[in-house]
Structures are given as C-alpha cells and as structure tokens.
Design a protein around this motif. Structure first.
Motif, PDB file in Angstrom:
ATOM      1  N   GLU A  51       0.869  -1.141   0.106  1.00  0.00           N
ATOM      2  CA  GLU A  51      -0.224  -0.088  -0.157  1.00  0.00           C
ATOM      3  C   GLU A  51       0.860   1.553   0.022  1.00  0.00           C
ATOM      4  O   GLU A  51       0.042   2.095  -0.046  1.00  0.00           O
ATOM      5  CB  GLU A  51      -0.787  -0.118   1.435  1.00  0.00           C
ATOM      6  N   TYR A  52       2.697   1.562   0.433  1.00  0.00           N
ATOM      7  CA  TYR A  52       2.915   2.883   0.639  1.00  0.00           C
ATOM      8  C   TYR A  52       3.885   2.482  -0.498  1.00  0.00           C
ATOM      9  O   TYR A  52       4.885   2.905  -1.008  1.00  0.00           O
ATOM     10  CB  TYR A  52       4.079   2.008   1.247  1.00  0.00           C
ATOM     11  N   GLU A  53       3.668   1.763  -2.009  1.00  0.00           N
ATOM     12  CA  GLU A  53       3.933   1.612  -3.128  1.00  0.00           C
ATOM     13  C   GLU A  53       3.710   3.100  -3.613  1.00  0.00           C
ATOM     14  O   GLU A  53       2.661   2.796  -4.159  1.00  0.00           O
ATOM     15  CB  GLU A  53       4.990   0.101  -3.972  1.00  0.00           C
ATOM     16  N   HIS A  54       4.342   3.524  -4.311  1.00  0.00           N
ATOM     17  CA  HIS A  54       4.047   4.797  -5.452  1.00  0.00           C
ATOM     18  C   HIS A  54       4.977   5.133  -7.152  1.00  0.00           C
ATOM     19  O   HIS A  54       6.291   4.334  -6.856  1.00  0.00           O
ATOM     20  CB  HIS A  54       3.612   6.061  -4.749  1.00  0.00           C
ATOM     21  N   VAL A  55       4.377   4.666  -8.140  1.00  0.00           N
ATOM     22  CA  VAL A  55       5.148   5.136  -9.113  1.00  0.00           C
ATOM     23  C   VAL A  55       5.250   6.225  -9.297  1.00  0.00           C
ATOM     24  O   VAL A  55       5.060   7.354  -9.570  1.00  0.00           O
ATOM     25  CB  VAL A  55       4.169   5.006 -10.522  1.00  0.00           C
ATOM     26  N   LEU A  56       7.182   6.755  -9.113  1.00  0.00           N
ATOM     27  CA  LEU A  56       8.120   7.671  -9.383  1.00  0.00           C
ATOM     28  C   LEU A  56       8.531   8.201 -10.884  1.00  0.00           C
ATOM     29  O   LEU A  56       7.965   9.672 -10.976  1.00  0.00           O
ATOM     30  CB  LEU A  56       9.247   7.247  -8.731  1.00  0.00           C
ATOM     31  N   CYS A  57       8.105   7.158 -12.559  1.00  0.00           N
ATOM     32  CA  CYS A  57       8.438   7.291 -12.988  1.00  0.00           C
ATOM     33  C   CYS A  57       8.162   6.171 -14.021  1.00  0.00           C
ATOM     34  O   CYS A  57       8.464   5.380 -13.607  1.00  0.00           O
ATOM     35  CB  CYS A  57      10.004   7.955 -13.299  1.00  0.00           C
ATOM     36  N   THR A  58       7.554   6.242 -14.864  1.00  0.00           N
ATOM     37  CA  THR A  58       7.083   5.422 -15.833  1.00  0.00           C
ATOM     38  C   THR A  58       7.891   5.550 -17.059  1.00  0.00           C
ATOM     39  O   THR A  58       8.187   6.389 -18.033  1.00  0.00           O
ATOM     40  CB  THR A  58       5.774   5.159 -16.310  1.00  0.00           C
ATOM     41  N   ILE A  59       8.329   3.993 -17.753  1.00  0.00           N
ATOM     42  CA  ILE A  59       9.537   4.155 -19.022  1.00  0.00           C
ATOM     43  C   ILE A  59       8.565   3.519 -20.088  1.00  0.00           C
ATOM     44  O   ILE A  59       8.868   2.551 -19.605  1.00  0.00           O
ATOM     45  CB  ILE A  59      10.945   4.344 -19.065  1.00  0.00           C
ATOM     46  N   LYS A  60       8.275   4.223 -21.128  1.00  0.00           N
ATOM     47  CA  LYS A  60       7.823   3.458 -22.597  1.00  0.00           C
ATOM     48  C   LYS A  60       8.576   3.217 -23.684  1.00  0.00           C
ATOM     49  O   LYS A  60       8.800   4.620 -23.603  1.00  0.00           O
ATOM     50  CB  LYS A  60       6.559   3.139 -23.029  1.00  0.00           C
ATOM     51  N   VAL A  61       8.803   1.823 -24.493  1.00  0.00           N
ATOM     52  CA  VAL A  61       9.406   2.232 -25.827  1.00  0.00           C
ATOM     53  C   VAL A  61       8.749   1.406 -26.432  1.00  0.00           C
ATOM     54  O   VAL A  61       7.987   0.233 -26.105  1.00  0.00           O
ATOM     55  CB  VAL A  61      10.494   1.868 -25.860  1.00  0.00           C
ATOM     56  N   ASP A  62       7.829   1.979 -27.541  1.00  0.00           N
ATOM     57  CA  ASP A  62       7.303   1.203 -28.172  1.00  0.00           C
ATOM     58  C   ASP A  62       8.183   1.049 -29.393  1.00  0.00           C
ATOM     59  O   ASP A  62       9.164   0.294 -29.472  1.00  0.00           O
ATOM     60  CB  ASP A  62       5.578   2.102 -28.848  1.00  0.00           C
ATOM     61  N   GLY A  63       7.305  -0.217 -30.683  1.00  0.00           N
ATOM     62  CA  GLY A  63       7.671  -0.977 -31.570  1.00  0.00           C
ATOM     63  C   GLY A  63       8.873   0.440 -32.405  1.00  0.00           C
ATOM     64  O   GLY A  63       9.378  -0.011 -33.217  1.00  0.00           O
ATOM     65  N   ASN A  64       8.276   1.486 -32.565  1.00  0.00           N
ATOM     66  CA  ASN A  64       8.553   2.136 -33.676  1.00  0.00           C
ATOM     67  C   ASN A  64       9.754   3.222 -33.177  1.00  0.00           C
ATOM     68  O   ASN A  64      10.547   4.167 -33.455  1.00  0.00           O
ATOM     69  CB  ASN A  64       7.742   2.984 -34.113  1.00  0.00           C
ATOM     70  N   GLY A  65      10.258   2.971 -31.424  1.00  0.00           N
ATOM     71  CA  GLY A  65      11.368   3.672 -31.529  1.00  0.00           C
ATOM     72  C   GLY A  65      11.711   4.712 -30.423  1.00  0.00           C
ATOM     73  O   GLY A  65      12.368   5.194 -30.097  1.00  0.00           O
ATOM     74  N   VAL A  66       9.927   4.617 -29.715  1.00  0.00           N
ATOM     75  CA  VAL A  66       9.914   6.452 -29.491  1.00  0.00           C
ATOM     76  C   VAL A  66      10.337   5.925 -27.982  1.00  0.00           C
ATOM     77  O   VAL A  66       9.404   4.824 -27.599  1.00  0.00           O
ATOM     78  CB  VAL A  66       7.846   6.336 -29.879  1.00  0.00           C
ATOM     79  N   ILE A  67      10.664   6.405 -27.512  1.00  0.00           N
ATOM     80  CA  ILE A  67      10.419   6.814 -26.030  1.00  0.00           C
ATOM     81  C   ILE A  67       9.339   8.023 -24.919  1.00  0.00           C
ATOM     82  O   ILE A  67       9.705   9.268 -25.676  1.00  0.00           O
ATOM     83  CB  ILE A  67      12.374   6.906 -25.129  1.00  0.00           C
TER      84      ILE A  67
END
Length: 491
Positions: free
Chosen positions: A154-170
C-alpha cells in the motif's frame, strides 16, 4: 526515522531490476517461486545477500517481465468533467496490457482451419479488436512506508514510467526535472507526509562522431526505403494531354424515396456534349438491382447503394468569344416491377455532373407523364402500362433539337419521388499546374475551369448574358432599316 533514510539516490539503467523489500521477503522463500522468472529472482536475491545486501532501500523497479500493472493508468480521464463516463473503447484499451509479441510460426493447416473463430475468447478479442501496439514498459517505484516497516504494497508509488514502442519512441512520464522544481507526492495518512523527488537523465552524451555516423545510417536507410516505395509505385504518372481536362466520377445511387409502388430499380445513362469523349471501355449506362422499399417516416424508401464509375475527357477546340463548355448530363428513370414481372414508369430526372471536385450529395426530384381519366390509372395498376418518353433526353433539351423554341404546351406531368446520388468527382489537367496563367487577364476555357469553386455561378451569369445579347440582336434585326440608319447617322 533515521537521518540517512531521509534521502536516497539511485542510477537506474533500462530494464535494470532493483528489488524492493517486499520482493526480497517473497523470493527468499524458494517454495513461493512458481515460474522460471521467480526462480531466477530467487537466485539473484541469494547472491545479493552473500554480497552484503541490496544497495537500494526505497527506490526499486518493475521491469517489462514483472507482474505489475499501474492502476492509475486505467483511471485516466479524457475530459475535465466530474461526471465523465469512459467509453467502450477506453475500457477495452485500459484492460489491454501491451507487451512484445512473440513471432511464432503458424502452420498452414492451423491457418486454414481457423479462418473464422466462432467462439472467440476474451484474450482473443483483446488482441484482435483493440489497438495493441507492442510496448516495453519499465516502472521506477518508491516505497514510502515508515522507516523499519518497508515492504508493504500500500506504500508503493510510481515515481516514473518509461515506455518504448515498436517504432523506437521513448516516453518518460513524468518528464526529466531539469530546471523545474522537484515532484511532490503527498501521502493520505494522518501525518500527511510529503515526499519530493527529481528525475535526471544520466545517460552518457553521444560523441559528435557517433552522432554523425548514426545520421548517415538513418539517411541511407530512409533513402533505400524511398527507392523501395518508388519501385512499387513506378515513375510513370499518367498525365493528360495539353488542353485536355480529365473528369473521373465515382458515383453511387444511394436511395429512391416517395414513389407510389414497390420493387424499384433505376436505369441511367450519361450524355456527353460536344468536345467531350470517353475511353472505349467506359460504359455510359447502367441498371440497378430491384430493391424493395421500407417505411421511413412518411415515405417509402428503397436503398440501392449502387456504385458506378465514369471517366471522360474534355478537349479544348477552337475558342470563340461566344463558346462556353457544356457539362455532361446524367439522365435516369425510375421504374417499378410488379408480381407478374411487368414494369411501370415511376419518374424521370436528370443531373448535371458537378463542376467542382470533391464530395457531392444530390437529391434530384422526378416527374412522370400522365393521361387524363381513371382508365389510364386502372391500366397502370392492373396491366402495368403507362405513358413513356420515347427520348429520355426530353427531360431537358434534347440533343437532337435544332429549333429556336421547344414547346411543351399540352404535355401533362405529375410530380413523383426523388433519387439521392453520392458523387466523388476528381479532375486532372495541366492547366491546374500553370499558376502563372491564372494571373493573366484573358484566360482560356480550361483556365476558367481551374477555378471551379465559382464555376457554376459564373457559368449561369455568362449564359444569361448570351441570351440577353441574342434577344437584343433579334430585336435590332426586326427594326426597320431606315430607323437603324437614322440612329447611326445621329450618333
């Protein structure tokens, strides 16, 4: 809380796994490891314990292979309304966990046997009916629990989300802090604790030589792809001859409404004026299917949705001061079919093809000739006979008419229903490319055709001017010659 626990810094690489206290407690027990990934984590945690324990305490990561879903992504709103209800697509997209797709070979026998999936599963619907772009995801998390009580979900929080799609977009969310202030997370407990954190890009800067080499590789790749596309399309583009306008019409007879009888069909043909021509393979006439009507409001509507294609060319001839280009006319007649396969005429109509390119929705009213008395209507009802036009172009001015006046005195008609057309018009001419010719004061006929946004109104004005000029010349010719000579000498 100890002073050294107030601040923590960690440098995280792409898909680098940093274990949380919850995962350390979970994977230390070998009996809780069920999957190969769990057993791999079990071995890595044992190695960490032998090396002196993990270096991170509050900051940890979930990689693309972990069983974690950010519930906040499912609750994102599209508008700022407090009463927003997510659409069907939003709910489906929220339930899709986008991952890399394994490219497994499909056997030919299974492909042939599963052309239609009669009982699709929920997973099958998610993968085939919702946009599912392959994405690799990584979460940088923070355990914001009280000191000494780490490892509670319950104390876990998302600090940052990093995604990379199939086209290479970060995609980095939230963005790197930079010159902005630190991000804040306020807990909901009694103490209302506030945590601040920053995100910095710790990647090594690319050297100018490597960047130039990468640009050369991209230019070479894009150049080859452009050559590949050019090879598919070809270098030969069909152009019209100078002084020629090409008109291409993708049309559709949408519906017919307001007619007396059922089982309607439409017969149509295109009449080309002078200086117009069509290819030898082009069919200039057609007949729709017979369509039953349905009641829609106060009218009985027959939906044909009958497509047709027309291609024609206008060739500029010897220009004269009085010559105006005539436009092709589409003539049609609506007929009905009874139980004994006898037909009767329901209405005649005509349609001048639009002079401007683009989409046009046109509803054309129709009429039919009638005879006086009830005998004609009884004959029409029982045996299917009705007056017909010998020449359907009589709807307008027939092309074979050479006289000065066309009299329709005594010709009895009756207004019937209407037919709806949908026309997509395309025009091609080299005159459209000659922008300099558009600035000239005296333009040719095709140059005037280049400004089709006002073509119809200009055409009507010029046609009315020509009629008035002819009437003035006729009136002048009917005057006595002595009166004309006297007025000329006076002037």
């Amino acid at each position: 809380r100890l002073p050294d626990a107030e601040e923590e810094e960690a440098e995280v690489g792409w898909q680098e796994k940093l274990f949380s206290q919850f995962e350390v407690d979970l994977y230390q027990n070998e009996s809780a490891c069920q999957t190969p990934l769990d057993r791999q984590y079990h071995g890595e945690i044992l190695k960490l314990e032998k090396a002196g324990g993990r270096k991170n305490y509050r900051i940890f990561t979930y990689t693309d292979h972990d069983r974690f879903t950010n519930l906040e992504e499912h609750c994102q709103k599209v508008t700022d309304s407090d009463h927003e209800v997510p659409s069907y697509l939003a709910e489906r997209m929220a339930n899709v966990r986008r991952r890399r797709q394994d490219h497994r070979p499909i056997e030919a026998s299974s492909l042939k046997s599963k052309i239609v999936t009669w009982e699709p599963s929920e997973e099958f619907i998610k993968n085939n009916h919702v946009i599912n772009t392959p994405v690799q995801t990584m979460y940088i998390m923070g355990d914001l629990g009280p000191y000494g009580k780490l490892g509670h979900r319950e104390y876990e929080h998302v600090l940052c989300t990093i995604k990379v799609d199939g086209n290479g977009v970060i995609t980095v969310k939230p963005d790197f802090t930079g010159t902005k202030g630190a991000y804040r997370i306020e807990l909901d407990g009694e103490k209302r604790e506030v945590w601040k954190y920053t995100i910095e890009n710790a990647s090594v800067q690319v050297q100018p030589e490597e960047e130039e080499r990468e640009q050369r590789v991209f230019r070479d790749l894009y150049g080859r792809h452009k050559e590949y596309l050019s090879g598919l399309v070809g270098s030969e583009f069909e152009m019209t001859l100078p002084g020629t306008l090409r008109l291409f019409v993708n049309g559709e007879i949408v519906s017919a409404q307001g007619y007396e009888y059922d089982n309607l069909y439409v017969h149509f043909f295109l009449e080309l004026p002078n200086q117009w021509s069509s290819p030898a393979f082009q069919q200039l006439s057609g007949v729709t299917q017979t369509c039953a009507t349905k009641t829609l409001g106060w009218d009985n509507v027959a939906y044909f949705c009958y497509p047709f294609t027309l291609e024609m060319f206008f060739t500029q001839g010897d220009e004269s001061e009085d010559s105006l280009p005539q436009w092709p006319v589409l003539y049609f007649e609506v007929l009905s079919l009874d139980f004994w396969q006898r037909y009767r005429v329901e209405g005649y109509g005509s349609l001048v093809l639009p002079a401007s390119p683009g989409l046009h929705m046109l509803t054309i009213p129709t009429w039919r000739p009638v005879e006086l008395g009830t005998v004609a209507e009884l004959r029409r009802f029982f045996i299917g006979g009705s007056p017909e036009l010998e020449d359907i172009t009589y709807v307008r001015i027939p092309s074979t008419f050479k006289g000065e006046r066309l009299s329709r005195f005594g010709f009895r008609t009756e207004t019937t229903g209407s037919v709806t057309f949908r026309l997509y018009c395309l025009q091609q001419s080299k005159a459209f490319l000659e922008t300099s010719a558009l600035r000239q004061r005296m333009q040719s006929v095709l140059d005037r055709l280049g400004g089709f946004s006002q073509q119809s109104s200009v055409y009507n004005v010029l046609e009315a001017f020509q009629r008035a000029r002819r009437r003035m010349q006729e009136a002048r010719e009917s005057l006595p010659q002595d009166l004309i000579s006297t007025s000329a000498s006076t002037v």
